[in-house]
Design an enzyme around this catalytic site. Sequence first.
Site, PDB file in Angstrom:
ATOM      1  N   ARG A 162       0.817  -1.218   0.000  1.00 11.43           N
ATOM      2  CA  ARG A 162       0.000   0.000   0.000  1.00 11.43           C
ATOM      3  C   ARG A 162       0.849   1.266   0.000  1.00 11.43           C
ATOM      4  O   ARG A 162       0.505   2.266   0.626  1.00 11.43           O
ATOM      5  CB  ARG A 162      -0.964   0.016   1.196  1.00 11.43           C
ATOM      6  N   SER A 244     -11.419  -0.069   3.327  1.00 14.60           N
ATOM      7  CA  SER A 244     -10.608  -0.418   4.501  1.00 14.60           C
ATOM      8  C   SER A 244      -9.900   0.840   5.009  1.00 14.60           C
ATOM      9  O   SER A 244      -9.087   1.422   4.306  1.00 14.60           O
ATOM     10  CB  SER A 244      -9.588  -1.491   4.139  1.00 14.60           C
ATOM     11  N   GLU A 363      -5.265   4.318   6.100  1.00 12.65           N
ATOM     12  CA  GLU A 363      -4.948   4.132   4.675  1.00 12.65           C
ATOM     13  C   GLU A 363      -5.365   5.311   3.810  1.00 12.65           C
ATOM     14  O   GLU A 363      -4.626   5.683   2.890  1.00 12.65           O
ATOM     15  CB  GLU A 363      -5.608   2.844   4.175  1.00 12.65           C
TER      16      GLU A 363
END
Length: 371
Positions: A162, A244, A363
């Site tokens: 990520r 998420s 995130e």
Amino acid sequence: MTSPRLADLTTAAVGGPARHYVRAETERAVVDAVAGADAAGRPVLLVGGGSNLIAADAGFGGTVVHVATRGVRTLAEDADGVLLEVQAGHPWDELVARVVADGLAGIEALSGIPGTTGATPVQNVGAYGQEVAQTIELVRAWDRREGRVRTFSPEELEFSYRDSALKRGTVDGSPRHVVLAVRFRLCRGADSAPVRYGELARRLGVEVGGRAPLGRVRDTVLALRAGKGMVLDPADRDTYSTGSFFTNPILPADGLGGRVPAEAPRFPVVDVAGRPLADRVKLSAAWLIDHAGFAKGFGLPGTRNELLGLDGAAVAGGRAALSTKHTLALTNRGGASAEDLMALARTVRDGVAAVYGVELVAEPVIVGTSV
């Protein structure tokens, strides 16, 4: 024209007005908007599909550039596969649907992810055992510092979980390098790339590392995501989120201490080439959240974290809550503010740290406020 509220441009549906707003439908328009704002000394915020962005209730005092370019072009093809160039503003799931229908494998497990193609290399978007790093061959971007278009190879992008060099060059949603187009190399075939995710493999009835028909993989992923509230649906408040919210923590394999129990799920960590990193381990953020006492729907009236003695509705008045389908998604239940979501995020982050000593990392891009 009247500038829209960022709440209208994002899937979490929070955020105040943009002082200046430009909808850019060509590469030239994107570059001109960004360069013009830079020349005027105005901050820049890029928005694509708005699926990974939370902006402050006060709005954004600079220029919001809405990247709305579209298009997919075949640059090369042979018996084994094709090289596609995709405009940054092209909706990601439209691209996945198209290549699956065309018998091209490599991104089928990334079905149903909202947002635009240009955002995928920044975050190294991944799901169900695939990451875009596995198929990206080149990214073309506007370098704001040097005032020119640059190309980046996968090595220069420095992909990791990520993360990428592009993301590390972004501050408060304002990147040094503005993605204009992404090139993907995909393989021909009726079957998928090897299935690397256990849950997906089980649903498909194949072994991990096996293959399944492309269309079946896409349909199965869409069903899995819908069951977790991860496919946009205006009628479903569980989908008013950034997906998420926390990344799965990656920690030194010998540094977990005694606070994370042995039964906590642990996953191998691999590099972009798929090589395992023996000194690192990935934990499940969803498991940590759940077992720290934050059940699905925490934040709604009547919910409570008994382990930590927290009343759910007291966090944000019931306006923001964990999804009723998946503990990793922080959702706008209707009328939530950005600060409501941040209050919920802080409560969950601090609770997991208190129980397990693990710091969860957000995130999405968060602008003008903080967790």
